[in-house]
Motif scaffolding. Structure first.
Motif, PDB file in Angstrom:
ATOM      1  N   ASP A   1       0.880  -1.411   0.216  1.00 41.49           N
ATOM      2  CA  ASP A   1      -0.061  -0.047  -0.162  1.00 41.49           C
ATOM      3  C   ASP A   1       0.782   1.344   0.164  1.00 41.49           C
ATOM      4  O   ASP A   1       2.009   1.237   0.508  1.00 41.49           O
ATOM      5  CB  ASP A   1      -0.876   0.006   1.108  1.00 41.49           C
ATOM      6  N   GLU A   2       0.356   2.349  -0.545  1.00 41.15           N
ATOM      7  CA  GLU A   2       0.986   3.664  -0.538  1.00 41.15           C
ATOM      8  C   GLU A   2       1.422   4.101   1.105  1.00 41.15           C
ATOM      9  O   GLU A   2       2.416   4.522   1.300  1.00 41.15           O
ATOM     10  CB  GLU A   2       0.149   4.686  -1.143  1.00 41.15           C
TER      11      GLU A   2
ATOM     12  N   THR B   1       4.412   2.392   1.944  1.00 40.76           N
ATOM     13  CA  THR B   1       5.600   3.036   1.074  1.00 40.76           C
ATOM     14  C   THR B   1       6.024   4.098   1.619  1.00 40.76           C
ATOM     15  O   THR B   1       7.272   4.620   1.856  1.00 40.76           O
ATOM     16  CB  THR B   1       5.281   3.061  -0.453  1.00 40.76           C
ATOM     17  N   GLU B   2       5.052   5.093   2.012  1.00 41.07           N
ATOM     18  CA  GLU B   2       5.428   6.290   2.564  1.00 41.07           C
ATOM     19  C   GLU B   2       5.835   6.345   3.771  1.00 41.07           C
ATOM     20  O   GLU B   2       6.834   6.973   4.200  1.00 41.07           O
ATOM     21  CB  GLU B   2       4.248   7.132   2.456  1.00 41.07           C
TER      22      GLU B   2
ATOM     23  N   LYS C   1       9.466   5.686   3.768  1.00 41.32           N
ATOM     24  CA  LYS C   1      10.368   6.900   3.651  1.00 41.32           C
ATOM     25  C   LYS C   1      10.782   7.989   4.532  1.00 41.32           C
ATOM     26  O   LYS C   1      11.655   8.435   4.869  1.00 41.32           O
ATOM     27  CB  LYS C   1       9.692   7.637   2.458  1.00 41.32           C
TER      28      LYS C   1
ATOM     29  N   ASP D   1      14.954  13.254  -5.300  1.00 45.62           N
ATOM     30  CA  ASP D   1      14.252  12.292  -4.815  1.00 45.62           C
ATOM     31  C   ASP D   1      14.815  10.926  -4.489  1.00 45.62           C
ATOM     32  O   ASP D   1      14.137   9.884  -4.357  1.00 45.62           O
ATOM     33  CB  ASP D   1      12.782  12.000  -5.418  1.00 45.62           C
TER      34      ASP D   1
ATOM     35  N   LEU E   1       6.112  11.428  -3.571  1.00 42.43           N
ATOM     36  CA  LEU E   1       5.508  11.062  -5.135  1.00 42.43           C
ATOM     37  C   LEU E   1       5.818   9.907  -5.505  1.00 42.43           C
ATOM     38  O   LEU E   1       4.939   9.013  -6.165  1.00 42.43           O
ATOM     39  CB  LEU E   1       6.309  11.989  -6.001  1.00 42.43           C
ATOM     40  N   ASP E   2       7.056   9.106  -4.977  1.00 38.54           N
ATOM     41  CA  ASP E   2       7.142   7.596  -5.384  1.00 38.54           C
ATOM     42  C   ASP E   2       6.359   6.738  -4.978  1.00 38.54           C
ATOM     43  O   ASP E   2       6.777   5.407  -5.166  1.00 38.54           O
ATOM     44  CB  ASP E   2       8.804   7.532  -5.508  1.00 38.54           C
ATOM     45  N   SER E   3       5.667   6.948  -4.153  1.00 36.70           N
ATOM     46  CA  SER E   3       4.571   6.037  -3.542  1.00 36.70           C
ATOM     47  C   SER E   3       3.503   5.829  -4.784  1.00 36.70           C
ATOM     48  O   SER E   3       2.804   4.826  -4.668  1.00 36.70           O
ATOM     49  CB  SER E   3       3.933   6.366  -2.258  1.00 36.70           C
ATOM     50  N   VAL E   4       3.480   6.424  -5.483  1.00 35.32           N
ATOM     51  CA  VAL E   4       2.784   6.192  -6.822  1.00 35.32           C
ATOM     52  C   VAL E   4       3.417   5.588  -7.862  1.00 35.32           C
ATOM     53  O   VAL E   4       4.517   5.676  -8.234  1.00 35.32           O
ATOM     54  CB  VAL E   4       2.188   7.579  -7.562  1.00 35.32           C
TER      55      VAL E   4
ATOM     56  N   ARG F   1       7.245   5.725  -9.888  1.00 32.41           N
ATOM     57  CA  ARG F   1       8.328   4.938  -9.693  1.00 32.41           C
ATOM     58  C   ARG F   1       8.718   4.460 -11.039  1.00 32.41           C
ATOM     59  O   ARG F   1      10.047   4.490 -11.207  1.00 32.41           O
ATOM     60  CB  ARG F   1       7.581   3.834  -8.774  1.00 32.41           C
TER      61      ARG F   1
END
Lengths: 475, 1055
Positions: free
Chosen positions: A104-105, A108-109, A112, A155, B1042-1045, B1049
């Motif tokens: 899931d996003e 992932t977030e 980070k 990034d 952004l790179d969770s989209v 990626r």
């Protein structure tokens, strides 16, 4: 968003399925554990789980590489999350068969912006290069503390950008490549300078919490490419310490290892505070206080409270005294306390964990389920925990062993047994001593680790009763 | 004095002769005063009105002799007489004259004559048959007499009991089982000592499955009549049903003891022995049964089954055939004969038999199953599927039907349907290891190796002795590349089944894969020992020898393999490879040529061409080599090795153009050609020395120099055939981007193009000094001197004021008006004259139209660049053909074109022909999709582009001095904001799903337009930057995450 349940199955040290419930509010977690008891596996489980979504070609985050090697049955890690105690629980799973797409996003977030620091990283402070009475923090910062900070422009992490400008270097005279490399180096320098500038006020603020009323600054002139030698020169970041308005040399003596540990922790925590936060905020600190003096440990709690109150914190330690202190200093409504012990059966080693000393309850549970082996392990753990605690609390002289892991229960039990009151009478009721001695022959003695073949219910019941009485006598 | 009994003969007039015969044969009994008979023949002929009177004669009789024939069964009168007799409970004796449907007539409920109902007409000697009838009648007469004598006539109970008994028989025959039990029970109540009532009731109980009551009744019958062979037989049947086989055998044996010619008992005992796996005893019993009853079709069938079980299929088939001869509609016999044929391997006969069985018995589930399995075995999957489906229709709870249909689907290649069927089978029968095993196989075919292994694990758990599960799991591991685990499984397979050649073979292949060639050879040798004709085993062993470096042994094996299977291209290819390694190039070439001839899906010709090319290359026949590589490439345009080798050969013979093109193809596909080259040659010099050529500089450079990537580009992963594996994510994303907008070429009103062609540059392009001199010499020069930029001078966003000028001497000017210019050009006259294009010597290839084009606002970019490098030119500068010009006044397009999204898209479509650098090509540029966005959004992007144009001009933003690092970061951050905005235009749905908004967050800030910022702009920009860069600002947050989209990626090379 907080973690409410953790389930770990056949991951590294975890043999079988372990569940840790953090209540609907997603409490922080304090873990006490002996070395090898699995607490680092828990730290790693959380870390790998969060990272499982970000990069497909990172070997470390293939579940297979963490599978408990004694078991073929595929393991997994499951985390359940809630936005708050009233909202729905979502469960996320990571295992060999769950692919990246499933991540899931949210995870992932979280990966980070997470903070994961372990004592091994801080060990780097012991190997810092000292020049002219100052220390060069370049490697520690670029490769450890700031390695995972993200460039706002590319990034990508600082570590990745750093790797990119290292070898192979262009051929001499390959003008275009050299121009490219130099452009990369300029960008790298700018980014690093920028990060250090952002860090400076925050680090000083946190350091003040440690009782160091100093202003820190970093002296970084930028790395340069030496075309002739094909080297990257000036890999230097020197620490400048401002004392009120005067800048003094970061003197060798001023910067002993304990202080450097504190500075490193301050830098790491600051770096997290400079980046955006994700919904799920996790900060895990694995034994990072071991390099600190006791006087510098308590400030860590204050810092966490002040700057990371909306993070879910996972603290682990193998220092029982520190564990007890943290327990006292934190509030039960926000924290869960768990202890890990090292269990051994005749087949394999397993971590045993218990929420706040309820070993005897667990032992009884297993007894009722006719799992005598597990019952025996828990009774023994209860016994050992009780005597270790007592010795620490009473400051009884315990035989010295180089590795605390080598301490035998005998080492704690004998002093307790022999403890006398003012009038030279034995403190402990002789009947309890007898009972415990009896039980030790079969169940409470480590020597019996590998010989669990014949355990009888009666003996286990007696042992539980004895340890219960012993616990009562020792409190 | 004995009164004779009265016998009434019922017959059809068509059978008058038979009636007369009967009477004649009963004459003796009449003389002895035992029986007098009466029939309507004794009436006066022609007296028809007397039918009623005839009937009246019935109740008067003791016996009714019913002559059974098709005619009498059809006759109303005959049946009326029978009904009358039944009413009066008169003893009825049917006498069967001929084959007819009597079994289904109520008279079958009575004991018939001749014995067992063998029709008179079927007796070889009819008088023998008649005598049998007369004996039977005499017996009956004696019985009636002995029963009536002591009590001088039948008691009423007895009569009622007999009636109830007969009614029971009749009901049983009609299938009215409840009524039959009722009637028999009545009979028992009336006459509790009659054994046959119990026996018959027992039969009914047995039919309805109430075994215990049946046994009770039979036991009672035996108790009443200790020599009651039939009751023993019947009880034995029930014991058999109850699986109490020893008791059953005991009872049958008793029955046989009591009645030594009791064929049925022999037959039945045989079946019990059969169940107990004592085939010999069973066969012995069936043989006895047949001996006593030569037309006993069931006994033949049964004997056939047991012969079959013993493996004596011919004997079995003989028996089934006999059974069929006795009963042509005997479906089970056909079915069993089909099975025997199957066992013998005669599938055609088997299929025929199953089909007949199914015609005879259309709901014959087992026959569908076996026919389906036969079809399956012979590769007729569709037919098999039909049969299994029929079966499922008949018996939907039968897991095996699903399993087998699944297998058929799988073999047919319909894997998903197969998996569905296996799934259903597992649902129906969760302990069925076969279903798991088969689903596992299907998953392997589907490529789901982990699921496959899971299923095989389960199958093994359910049946650890089933060798195939290990074998198939082994195959799954092989496909997964886990050879060690596979080897373990194959080993287990051969432990369970030491003659499993495939397991040895596969293990051998697995050993080869982990480099253990000795073990591999051992295994293949075993396979050969099991079957010396196995070409594949020789092929595999040859391969192992080859890999071990034993070329001669490998050759020997391949030779044998080719002898055994002369049409397999793979073997020729492999042998060719061995010859090639031995340096015997001609032989190798010959083998590759044969391989091309026999090409198959396992050995496509393309590889043979490629290999043959290699052989020619080694032989030094370069033209041939190139020819073969070219054919290979034509067949498989992504065969990179062929390109590389063709390039290498081309280099040897100095064909630079082709070499260059080929090397670029290979390199751009992500192959490290430098490493490939180093593999073969120490360095370029070594190559040059060996092949006596001198490589052009650029090619030498290509083969030695590593270029550096600034950030990772998507790398093509190559599959085994050298085909780039494009992830579906990439393909889908490309499509998604295309669909998000209008191609740039369509969007623009004026077509983009390169600048003008300027040859020779030194003539037309002048620096500031020369320009000033020219103007000084004659003021008119200023009119044709235009500020000019090379492509290499361009940066992003802003075009710096040029330091060079173009002498824009085109065909629409009068050159004599510009004497200073003319004089200047005169210096270059010689080289100007050499130009091939048609124009005056002093002219550029241009016209006034070009001037108009340059004057327009436009976006410009260099023809070669690393990253998208578009700048806004509103100053009307002039460009050569190293710059690409997009005429537009839409400044926001500059933001779009410089975004990472467009860079990714462009590098994807434009092929990156020049290595890492991108090249502007009009065809590809015009494909860039321009997203459909609102003018408000365009204005916002344009505003940021304006900022960037300004920032790009500031000394601090580009300074290397780290004091100004923050300003440089600011420039980069605004560029990043452009990236974010552009992502949102293309991927709005995906971004909004994760609540990532750039436009709205930025609009909310009401940023000032550049014109709105007065005086010193930098402090204002720094404030804006700090605001947007703040940790909690949505712009910063959204950029950070952004790179969770997923698509982001992909674009940023993180996947």
């Amino acid at each position: 968003m907080r973690i409410t349940d953790i389930e770990i199955k056949n991951f590294r040290a975890f043999h079988g399925t372990y569940q840790i419930n953090l209540d609907k509010t997603g409490k922080n977690l304090l873990v006490y554990g002996e070395n090898g008891s699995g607490k680092s596996s828990l730290y790693l489980a959380l870390k790998s789980f969060l990272e499982s979504g970000i990069s497909a070609d990172n070997q470390n985050i293939e579940f297979e590489n963490h599978q408990n090697i004694f078991i073929e049955d595929p393991g997994h890690i499951k985390l359940s999350l809630r936005a708050d105690r009233w909202s729905k629980k979502d469960t996320y799973k990571w295992s060999q068969s769950v692919t990246e797409e499933a991540t899931d996003e949210l995870i992932t977030e979280a990966s980070k912006s997470k903070g994961f620091l372990d004592y091994k990283s801080l060990l780097e402070t012991h190997y810092l290069h000292r020049e002219n009475d100052s220390v060069n923090l370049f490697d520690l910062l670029v490769e450890v503390l700031l390695a995972s900070t993200i460039s706002p422009l590319t990034d990508r992490s600082l570590a990745d950008d750093w790797t990119d400008i290292q070898e192979p270097f262009p051929r001499r005279g390959a003008k275009n490549q050299i121009v490219n490399l130099e452009r990369q180096i300029v960008n790298f320098n700018r980014e690093l300078v920028n990060r250090l500038a952002e860090l400076r006020p925050k680090v000083s603020e946190i350091l003040n919490k440690f009782g160091y009323t100093v202003a820190l600054d970093f002296d970084f002139q930028g790395i340069t490419y030496n075309q002739n030698q094909k080297t990257l020169d000036n890999q230097d970041i020197f620490l400048k310490v401002g004392f009120f308005d005067t800048e003094i040399h970061a003197h060798h003596l001023l910067l002993n290892e304990a202080k450097l540990s504190a500075i490193a922790i301050a830098i790491y925590l600051s770096s997290i505070l400079l980046q955006p936060e994700s919904e799920l905020k996790i900060l895990a600190l694995d034994d990072i206080i071991i390099g600190l003096d006791m006087s510098n440990r308590l400030p860590v709690l204050d810092i966490l409270e002040e700057h990371f109150s909306d993070y879910q914190i996972f603290l682990t330690t193998y220092d029982i005294a520190w564990y007890e202190i943290v327990k006292q200093r934190t509030e039960q409504k926000n924290w869960k306390y768990v202890e890990f012990y090292f269990g051994e059966t005749d087949e394999y080693e397993i971590p045993i964990y218990v929420e706040d000393k309820a070993y005897l309850e667990k032992a009884t549970e297993h007894l009722n389920a006719n799992d005598y082996k597990a019952c025996a392990i828990y009774v023994r753990t209860a016994f050992e925990a009780a005597i270790k605690r007592y010795c620490e609390r009473k400051n009884l002289a315990v035989k010295y062993r180089e590795n605390p892991k080598d301490l035998k229960s005998e080492d704690f039990w004998v002093p307790i047994k022999m403890e006398m009151d003012e009038s030279d009478l034995m403190l402990l009721d002789l009947r309890i001593v007898d009972e415990v001695e009896q039980a030790r022959k079969f169940i409470l003695n480590e020597l019996s680790h590998a010989t669990f073949a014949n355990i009888y219910r009666k003996e286990l019941e007696d042992a539980i009763a004895s340890v219960e009485r012993l616990e009562a006598a020792l409190t | 004095m004995n009164k004779p009994l009265k016998g009434f003969i019922t017959y059809s007039h068509e059978d008058t002769a038979a009636k007369d015969e009967l009477r004649k044969r009963l004459a003796v009994m009449e003389q002895q005063n035992e029986l007098v008979t009466w029939d309507d023949g004794q009436l006066t002929p022609g007296d028809k009105a007397l039918q009623k009177d005839i009937l009246k004669k019935v109740p008067d009789s003791n016996l009714l002799l019913y002559l059974v024939s098709a005619a009498s069964l059809a006759s109303k009168n005959c049946n009326k007489e029978l009904a009358e007799a039944l009413k009066q409970e008169i003893r009825i004796i049917p006498i069967i004259l001929e084959h007819c449907d009597w079994l289904y007539h109520q008279i079958s409920g009575f004991e018939v004559l001749p014995h067992k109902g063998k029709p008179i007409s079927k007796w070889e000697d009819p008088s023998e048959g008649w005598q049998n009838v007369v004996d039977g009648i005499r017996e009956a007469v004696d019985q009636i007499k002995s029963q009536s004598e002591p009590s001088s006539g039948k008691s009423e109970e007895k009569l009622l009991a007999e009636g109830a008994f007969n009614r029971g028989n009749f009901m049983l025959m009609l299938g009215q089982l409840g009524l039959a039990i009722e009637s028999y029970s009545q009979a028992i109540d009336l006459m509790p000592s009659v054994a046959s009532s119990y026996n018959n009731r027992g039969m009914v109980y047995s039919v309805i499955g109430n075994n215990d009551l049946a046994i009770k009744d039979y036991t009672q019958a035996i108790r009443l009549k200790s020599d009651y062979a039939e009751a023993y037989n019947n009880r034995a049947v029930v014991y058999g049903n109850k699986r109490e086989y020893n008791r059953a055998i005991e009872d049958y044996t008793k029955a046989i003891g009591l009645k030594p010619d009791y064929a049925e008992a022999y037959n039945n005992r045989g079946t019990v022995y059969g169940v107990k796996n004592q085939q010999d005893k069973a066969i012995e019993d069936y043989t006895k049964a047949i001996k006593f009853k030569p037309d006993y079709a069931e006994a033949y069938t049964n004997r056939g089954i047991d012969c079959s079980n013993k493996g004596e299929y011919d004997r079995a088939i003989e028996d089934y055939t006999k059974a069929i001869a006795l009963r042509f509609d005997y479906a089970e016999a056909y079915f069993n004969r089909g099975n025997a044929h199957t066992e013998k391997g005669d599938t055609n006969s088997a299929l025929e038999d199953y089909s007949i069985a199914l015609v005879l018995k259309p709901d014959y589930v087992d026959a569908y199953y076996n026919r389906g399995s036969t079809y399956l075995k012979t590769g007729k999957f569709d037919k098999a599927i039909i049969d299994y489906s029929k079966m499922i229709g008949l018996k939907p709870e039968l897991a095996e039907a699903y399993t087998n249909r699944g297998i058929a689907y799988n073999r047919k290649g319909e894997v998903d349907k197969a998996i569905k069927d296996f799934h259903k089978a597992i649902q129906l029968k969760p302990e069925d290891h076969m279903a798991y095993s088969n689903r596992g196989i299907a998953y392997v075919d589907k490529g789901d190796f982990n699921l496959a292994i899971k299923d095989h694990n389960k199958a093994i758990e359910l049946n650890p002795e089933y060798a195939n599960s290990y074998y198939n799991r082994g195959n799954a591991y092989v496909r997964k590349g886990e050879f060690d685990k596979a080897i373990k499984d194959y080993t287990r397979t051969v432990e369970l089944n030491p003659r499993d050649a495939s397991a040895y073979g596969n293990r051998g292949v697995a050993y080869s894969n982990i480099g253990n060639y000795d073990k591999a050879i051992e295994d293949h040798t075993r396979v050969i020992a099991l079957n010396s004709e196995n070409a594949l085993a020789y092929y595999n062993r040859g391969d192992a020898y080859h890999k071990k470096g034993k070329l001669n042994l490998a050759l020997e094996d391949y030779n044998i393999a080719i002898r055994l299977d002369p049409h397999d291209a793979r073997i020729y290819t492999s042998r060719g490879n061995v010859y090639s390694d031995k340096g015997e190039h001609d032989q190798a070439i010959e083998d590759y040529t044969t391989a091309i001839k026999f090409q198959s899906q396992f050995a496509p010709a393309v590889f043979s061409y490629y290999n043959r090319g290699n052989a020619y290359r080694r032989k030094g026949e370069y033209d041939q080599a190139i020819k073969n590589y070219t054919t290979a490439i034509k067949l498989q345009p992504k065969l990179l090795q062929a390109y590389y080798n063709r390039a290498e050969v081309s280099l040897r013979i100095g064909e630079w153009e082709r070499a260059r093109a080929d090397l670029h193809v290979v390199k751009n596909s992500g192959v490290d050609i430098i490493a490939s080259f180093r593999n073969d040659y120490k360095n370029v010099e070594a190559f040059e020395q060996q092949h006596r050529v001198k490589l052009p500089k650029d090619i030498a450079f290509l083969l030695t120099q590593r270029r550096r990537n600034r950030y990772p580009k998507t790398r093509n992963v190559l599959d085994v055939q050298g085909k780039p594996l494009e992830s579906p994510d990439v393909v889908n994303l490309r499509t998604q981007l295309r669909n998000a907008g209008t191609p740039l070429g369509e969007y623009l009103e004026i077509k983009p193009a390169f600048g003008i062609n300027i040859v020779p540059t030194e003539a037309f392009i002048v620096d500031r000094t020369t320009r000033d001199e020219l103007i000084g010499a004659h003021p008119s020069s200023a009119d044709v001197l235009k500020p000019f930029l090379h492509g290499r001078d361009l940066r992003r966003w802003h075009v710096d004021a040029p330091n060079q000028w173009l002498i824009f001497a085109h065909r629409d000017i009068a050159i004599n008006d510009y004497p200073a210019i003319l004089k200047h050009l005169e210096k270059y006259r010689e080289s100007l004259n050499k130009r091939k294009s048609k124009q005056e010597w002093y002219e550029l290839q241009a016209s006034a139209t070009n001037a108009a084009r340059f004057a327009q606002p436009k976006l410009v970019c260099p023809n070669l660049y690393n990253h998208q490098t578009f700048a806004v030119d509103t100053a009307g500068y002039y460009y050569g053909n190293t710059s690409y010009l997009i005429p537009t006044d839409e400044i926001w397009l500059c933001g779009l074109l410089n975004s990472r999204t467009v860079e990714w898209f462009y590098s994807q479509v434009s092929n990156q022909l020049t290595g890492d650098e991108l090249r502007a090509r009009s065809g590809y540029m015009q494909q860039i999709p321009v997203p459909n966005i609102t003018s408000e959004q365009k204005i916002l992007i344009a505003k940021i582009v304006d900022y960037l144009i300004y920032l790009q001009q500031q000394p601090t933003t580009n300074s290397k001095d780290l004091k100004h690092a923050r300003d440089a970061i600011m420039l980069g951050y605004f560029e990043r904001i452009i990236d974010g905005l552009v992502y949102e235009t293309y991927l709005s749905e995906e971004l909004h799903q994760g609540s990532k908004q750039f436009f709205q967050s930025l609009l909310d800030e009401k940023l000032p337009p550049i014109e709105g910022i007065q005086d010193d702009k930098m402090p204002v920009f720094r404030d804006i930057f700090e605001l947007l860069y703040e940790r909690t600002h949505p712009i910063r947050r959204n950029l950070f995450f952004l790179d969770s989209v997923k698509s982001v990626r992909v674009i940023e090379g993180k996947q």
